[in-house]
Design an enzyme around this catalytic site. Structure first.
Site, short mmCIF file in Angstrom:
data_model
loop_
_atom_site.label_atom_id
_atom_site.label_comp_id
_atom_site.label_asym_id
_atom_site.label_seq_id
_atom_site.Cartn_x
_atom_site.Cartn_y
_atom_site.Cartn_z
N GLU A 96 31.98 20.84 -12.67
CA GLU A 96 32.34 19.65 -11.90
C GLU A 96 33.36 18.75 -12.58
OE1 GLU A 96 29.14 16.69 -11.74
OE2 GLU A 96 27.79 18.15 -12.62
N HIS A 145 33.52 12.20 -18.08
CA HIS A 145 32.21 12.86 -18.14
C HIS A 145 32.37 14.33 -18.53
CE1 HIS A 145 32.84 14.81 -14.20
NE2 HIS A 145 33.24 13.65 -13.73
N ARG A 183 36.35 14.60 -7.51
CA ARG A 183 35.51 15.54 -8.28
C ARG A 183 35.23 16.73 -7.37
NH1 ARG A 183 32.01 12.25 -9.82
NH2 ARG A 183 30.27 12.50 -8.37
N TYR A 226 39.65 10.27 -12.14
CA TYR A 226 39.30 8.98 -11.54
C TYR A 226 40.33 7.96 -12.00
CZ TYR A 226 35.10 11.82 -11.55
OH TYR A 226 34.23 12.87 -11.41
N HIS A 255 26.25 20.85 -16.13
CA HIS A 255 24.89 20.78 -16.70
C HIS A 255 24.07 21.92 -16.10
CE1 HIS A 255 23.81 19.03 -12.77
NE2 HIS A 255 24.92 18.31 -12.89
N HIS A 258 28.34 6.87 -10.55
CA HIS A 258 27.01 6.90 -9.93
C HIS A 258 26.91 5.94 -8.75
CE1 HIS A 258 24.99 8.67 -13.81
NE2 HIS A 258 25.74 9.53 -13.16
N ASP A 293 29.03 13.49 -3.22
CA ASP A 293 28.25 14.26 -4.20
C ASP A 293 26.82 14.25 -3.67
OD1 ASP A 293 26.80 15.27 -6.34
OD2 ASP A 293 27.80 14.05 -7.85
N HIS A 323 19.55 17.82 -13.33
CA HIS A 323 20.04 18.02 -14.70
C HIS A 323 18.91 18.77 -15.38
CE1 HIS A 323 23.51 14.95 -14.99
NE2 HIS A 323 23.36 15.37 -13.76
N ASP A 357 23.54 20.87 -5.96
CA ASP A 357 24.29 19.72 -6.51
C ASP A 357 25.77 20.02 -6.30
OD1 ASP A 357 25.28 17.58 -7.88
OD2 ASP A 357 24.57 18.21 -9.86
N ASP A 375 0.80 -1.22 0.00
CA ASP A 375 0.00 0.00 0.00
C ASP A 375 0.84 1.27 0.00
OD1 ASP A 375 -2.43 -1.11 -0.15
OD2 ASP A 375 -2.84 -1.10 2.01
N GLU A 406 32.62 20.01 -7.36
CA GLU A 406 31.44 20.52 -8.09
C GLU A 406 30.81 21.69 -7.35
OE1 GLU A 406 28.16 17.70 -8.29
OE2 GLU A 406 27.28 18.79 -10.00
#
Ligand code: GLY
Ligand code: MN
Ligand code: MN
Length: 439
Positions: free
Chosen positions: A383, A349, A411, A387, A353, A241, A258, A360, A270, A36, A413
């Site tokens: 960002e 990457h 990273r 890596y 953005h 990710h 992140d 995004h 972000d 539910d 950002e």
């Protein structure tokens, strides 16, 4: 929160730009999770942007071909005391008019029978095909009815266009009230990053830092995380990710976080920060961090009206590649590395953005062959990262990577408002200099 007047002004501009076309913009529906229980409700950002109405299953009509006072119609779930006991308050038809400024409102179950009448006299229908199957069926049926009637009624509503280009161009430019919300989202997100860095210790689990961050979001009045928070220690930072967030944070490694909050009216932060878990950089960590930070600062400095997102990316990329060549991790010239994509095992990457109601966010990056120029009022993330892991094979002709570099993912950002007077870093409360983050 954004006030009613701002929503009114947006609708006014949207109606103007539609010219003679009627627009149909559906709300999101709830999505069942299990038994539910539903997933937390997330309104369709286009619908929200125009209505400020946060209930599921509604549909908004924008009817520039109708007289003023009949141009904004909301179909909503009707009041139902029994259902409201289980699922919470509904504004209902009266509330849609009184509290949300609809010219006219109806229970949503009347949408199929009333739509055709509302479309009469419109030149075309602006509706996003392919995203709202339940509403789409009704819209296509109404369109077919218009086509059937065209000879007898003289009705002209028979073209189907996408509302997105108009609406997303509007959303790309943030008004002052939106900048204020994005600044608030960035402030809360920055505060959470500061707390996490101050509390981080080796031996902790990644999810303990996630808890600190998300507790701060809620405590500061946010709706929650804008996206699955990434808390990635050591080599996990090289999984772009990564959201498992369940590993131990080890002495001598770095952690990449992140995470950004989403406000009750959906504006998002972000932010990414990366720091040594024990508070002291190793030589390799420091060298790579300096390269990423220099690239990020150069890229942010390049954010100005007339520049474009690809130019910001190119700026970051050149500094990253230069630094990696100096460290012996890439071979060749900056240009040859770019031409041959020889850096993509270390930076795979883009550098940013658009940011807004969606993390995004919507808005074109290119119009045909031309990149969209940055302009005052646009907000984007910057960002860059590096890596280093075994996951990506080293391209032929590029140097073998010594073990001492492996397991480092960095990273940095920030959220940046484009201003005529220079880039405005909304997330500047989150510290990133080496002096500030060593402890
Ligand atoms: N957190 C998602 C991104 O940085 O794009
Ligand atoms: Mn981002
Ligand atoms: Mn991010």
């Amino acid at each position: 929160m954004i006030d009613l007047h701002s929503f009114y002004k947006r609708r006014e501009r949207f109606l103007e730009q539609l010219e003679g076309n009627a627009a149909i913009i559906p709300a999101s529906s709830t999505v069942p999770h299990h038994a539910d229980c539903d997933y937390p409700f997330r309104q369709n950002s286009d619908f929200w942007y125009l209505t400020g109405f946060d209930e599921p299953d509604a549909v908004a009509l924008f009817l520039p071909h109708r007289p003023s006072g009949e141009q904004y119609v909301l179909f909503v779930l009707p009041k139902d005391p029994l259902i409201e006991v289980w699922n919470g308050f509904r504004a209902g038809v009266d509330g849609a008019i009184r509290d949300f400024g609809a010219d006219v409102a109806h229970p949503v179950n009347e949408f199929p029978s009333l739509l055709s009448g509302y479309l009469e006299g419109a030149e075309g229908i602006a509706f996003r095909v392919g995203q709202y199957p339940r509403v789409e069926k009704i819209v296509l049926k109404a369109l077919a009815q218009q086509l059937d009637m065209v000879n007898r009624s003289g009705s002209t509503a028979f073209s189907l266009i996408a509302p997105c280009p108009l609406l997303h161009q509007m959303r790309l430019y943030k008004g002052p009230e939106e900048v204020e919300r994005l600044r608030k989202a960035a402030r809360i997100s920055s505060k959470a990053h500061e707390l996490a860095r101050n509390i981080a210790r080796s031996g902790m689990n990644e999810r303990q830092l996630q808890a600190v961050i998300e507790q701060c979001f809620l405590d500061q009045g946010a709706r929650g995380p804008a996206y699955g928070s990434i808390v990635a220690g050591g080599d996990n930072a090289c999984i772009l990710h990564y959201t498992a967030n369940n590993a131990c944070l080890n002495d001598g490694e770095m952690v990449l976080i992140d995470a950004g909050c989403s406000l009750p009216d959906y504006y998002n932060g972000d932010i990414t920060r990366t720091f040594p878990i024990n508070g002291k950089f190793t030589g390799e960590q420091r060298a790579l961090y300096e390269v990423v930070l220099s690239a990020q600062i150069a890229a942010i400095d390049s954010v100005s009206p007339g520049q474009h997102a690809e130019g910001v990316h190119a700026t970051a990329l050149r500094v990253l590649i230069e630094g990696l060549i100096d460290l012996g991790l890439l071979k060749g010239t900056v240009d040859s590395c770019i031409e041959q994509d020889a850096y993509k095992h270390l930076y795979m990457h883009r550098t940013g953005h658009w940011l807004g109601l969606d993390v995004h966010d919507v808005g074109a990056y290119r119009l045909g062959e031309f990149p969209v120029k940055l302009d005052q009022g646009m907000v984007l993330t910057v960002e860059p990262g590096i890596y280093i892991s075994d996951r990506f094979p080293v391209p032929e002709g590029q140097p073998y990577i010594d073990e001492r570099w492996k397991g480092i993912g960095i990273r940095i950002e920030d959220d940046v408002l484009v201003c005529n007077s220079g880039p405005d870093i909304l997330s500047s409360d989150a510290k990133k200099s080496i002096e500030d983050i060593e402890k």
